[in-house]
Write a protein that holds these residues in place. Structure first.
Motif, PDB file in Angstrom:
ATOM      1  N   LYS A  89     123.491  69.470  60.564  1.00 35.50           N
ATOM      2  CA  LYS A  89     124.777  69.885  61.122  1.00 35.50           C
ATOM      3  C   LYS A  89     124.678  71.346  61.532  1.00 35.50           C
ATOM      4  O   LYS A  89     124.090  72.156  60.824  1.00 35.50           O
ATOM      5  CB  LYS A  89     125.890  69.714  60.091  1.00 35.50           C
ATOM      6  N   ASP A 103     130.198  79.948  66.502  1.00 34.12           N
ATOM      7  CA  ASP A 103     131.284  80.309  67.422  1.00 34.12           C
ATOM      8  C   ASP A 103     131.075  79.595  68.750  1.00 34.12           C
ATOM      9  O   ASP A 103     132.023  79.161  69.387  1.00 34.12           O
ATOM     10  CB  ASP A 103     131.320  81.822  67.652  1.00 34.12           C
ATOM     11  N   THR A 131     126.473  67.655  65.205  1.00 35.34           N
ATOM     12  CA  THR A 131     125.686  66.888  64.239  1.00 35.34           C
ATOM     13  C   THR A 131     124.603  66.129  64.996  1.00 35.34           C
ATOM     14  O   THR A 131     124.897  65.449  65.984  1.00 35.34           O
ATOM     15  CB  THR A 131     126.576  65.883  63.473  1.00 35.34           C
ATOM     16  N   SER A 150     121.461  80.390  57.975  1.00 34.42           N
ATOM     17  CA  SER A 150     122.201  81.060  59.045  1.00 34.42           C
ATOM     18  C   SER A 150     121.235  81.950  59.814  1.00 34.42           C
ATOM     19  O   SER A 150     120.231  82.414  59.275  1.00 34.42           O
ATOM     20  CB  SER A 150     123.356  81.872  58.483  1.00 34.42           C
ATOM     21  N   SER A 174     122.945  77.382  69.283  1.00 40.02           N
ATOM     22  CA  SER A 174     124.117  77.861  68.551  1.00 40.02           C
ATOM     23  C   SER A 174     123.992  79.365  68.376  1.00 40.02           C
ATOM     24  O   SER A 174     122.936  79.860  67.996  1.00 40.02           O
ATOM     25  CB  SER A 174     124.187  77.213  67.164  1.00 40.02           C
ATOM     26  N   ARG A 189     131.092  72.717  66.396  1.00 40.45           N
ATOM     27  CA  ARG A 189     130.320  72.019  65.387  1.00 40.45           C
ATOM     28  C   ARG A 189     129.548  70.885  66.056  1.00 40.45           C
ATOM     29  O   ARG A 189     130.075  70.230  66.945  1.00 40.45           O
ATOM     30  CB  ARG A 189     131.219  71.405  64.317  1.00 40.45           C
ATOM     31  N   ALA A 205     129.301  66.529  69.134  1.00 43.35           N
ATOM     32  CA  ALA A 205     129.776  67.906  69.011  1.00 43.35           C
ATOM     33  C   ALA A 205     131.261  67.959  69.300  1.00 43.35           C
ATOM     34  O   ALA A 205     131.792  67.154  70.071  1.00 43.35           O
ATOM     35  CB  ALA A 205     129.014  68.816  69.958  1.00 43.35           C
ATOM     36  N   ALA A 236     134.698  71.065  69.500  1.00 42.62           N
ATOM     37  CA  ALA A 236     135.092  72.475  69.516  1.00 42.62           C
ATOM     38  C   ALA A 236     136.560  72.557  69.922  1.00 42.62           C
ATOM     39  O   ALA A 236     137.166  71.552  70.311  1.00 42.62           O
ATOM     40  CB  ALA A 236     134.229  73.277  70.473  1.00 42.62           C
ATOM     41  N   SER A 243     127.024  74.668  62.972  1.00 39.89           N
ATOM     42  CA  SER A 243     128.347  75.222  63.236  1.00 39.89           C
ATOM     43  C   SER A 243     128.148  76.638  63.750  1.00 39.89           C
ATOM     44  O   SER A 243     127.206  77.324  63.340  1.00 39.89           O
ATOM     45  CB  SER A 243     129.231  75.206  61.985  1.00 39.89           C
ATOM     46  N   ASN A 293     135.100  77.589  67.143  1.00 43.46           N
ATOM     47  CA  ASN A 293     134.990  76.594  66.079  1.00 43.46           C
ATOM     48  C   ASN A 293     134.121  75.402  66.492  1.00 43.46           C
ATOM     49  O   ASN A 293     134.488  74.250  66.285  1.00 43.46           O
ATOM     50  CB  ASN A 293     136.395  76.137  65.647  1.00 43.46           C
TER      51      ASN A 293
END
Length: 192
Positions: free
Chosen positions: A134, A138, A124, A165, A151, A122, A101, A103, A136, A120
């Motif tokens: 993956k 905030d 995996t 999402s 997340s 992220r 990860a 950020a 992603s 930002n």
């Protein structure tokens, strides 16, 4: 020597008054507290210490690498019992695979193995027996107690099947289980 009559003349009274005023001003100036060069508010928001170019590796009892943490800078606050991270990057290795990860920012509470990645973020997950996923968002929060990545805030999961999402996406490190809550939406393409 000056007599009392000479002292009470208007000219002498004004000189004596000016002298008394000057003495009082000097006395008052000497008792005013000294100003700090640095304001108290800026000291309370300053870190107790910081470290730049951080590279940490954690090994299990057999000497096998289980986690790495890199950051441009860490800022530790004793009163808040937390460390703030600038551009953190984490990799964690397990028997079932690994996850990594990144950020722009991160937070670690003292005495905890949990980490909150913000701005930002992220991540995996790489599995040994299945396709990678993956994430992603905030914010991505790694919770060591249940070995999960949560997340939230524009959370998106990308896999070979498509893109999903949700309000919140929680995935477990040691399994392929994914839990999505809130408004869940997906985009999937069929392969011909």
């Amino acid at each position: 020597m000056l007599s009392l009559k000479q002292l009470i003349k208007p000219k002498n009274l004004s000189i004596i008054g000016a002298a008394l005023l000057l003495a009082a001003s000097l006395g008052w100036y000497g008792t005013t507290p000294m100003q700090n060069l640095v304001q108290t508010e800026s000291l309370s928001s300053s870190p107790d210490y910081f470290i730049t170019k951080v590279k940490v590796k954690e090994f299990d009892t057999d000497g096998v690498l289980i986690e790495t943490l890199d950051a441009e800078q860490t800022l530790h606050y004793i009163a808040k019992s937390r460390t703030l991270l600038e551009t953190p990057s984490i990799e964690r290795y397990t028997k079932s695979g690994q996850w990594s990860a990144k950020a722009d920012k991160g937070v670690i509470e003292d005495g905890s193995n949990d980490i909150l990645l913000t701005e930002n973020a992220r991540a995996t997950k790489k599995y040994l027996q299945s396709e990678d996923i993956k994430l992603s968002a905030d914010n991505i929060h790694y919770l060591d107690k249940d070995q999960s990545l949560t997340s939230y805030g524009n959370a998106t999961l990308i896999s070979t099947q498509g893109e999903t999402s949700a309000g919140e996406i929680k995935t477990y490190i040691n399994s392929e289980e994914v839990v999505m809550t809130g408004s869940v939406r997906g985009k999937y393409e069929t392969i011909h």
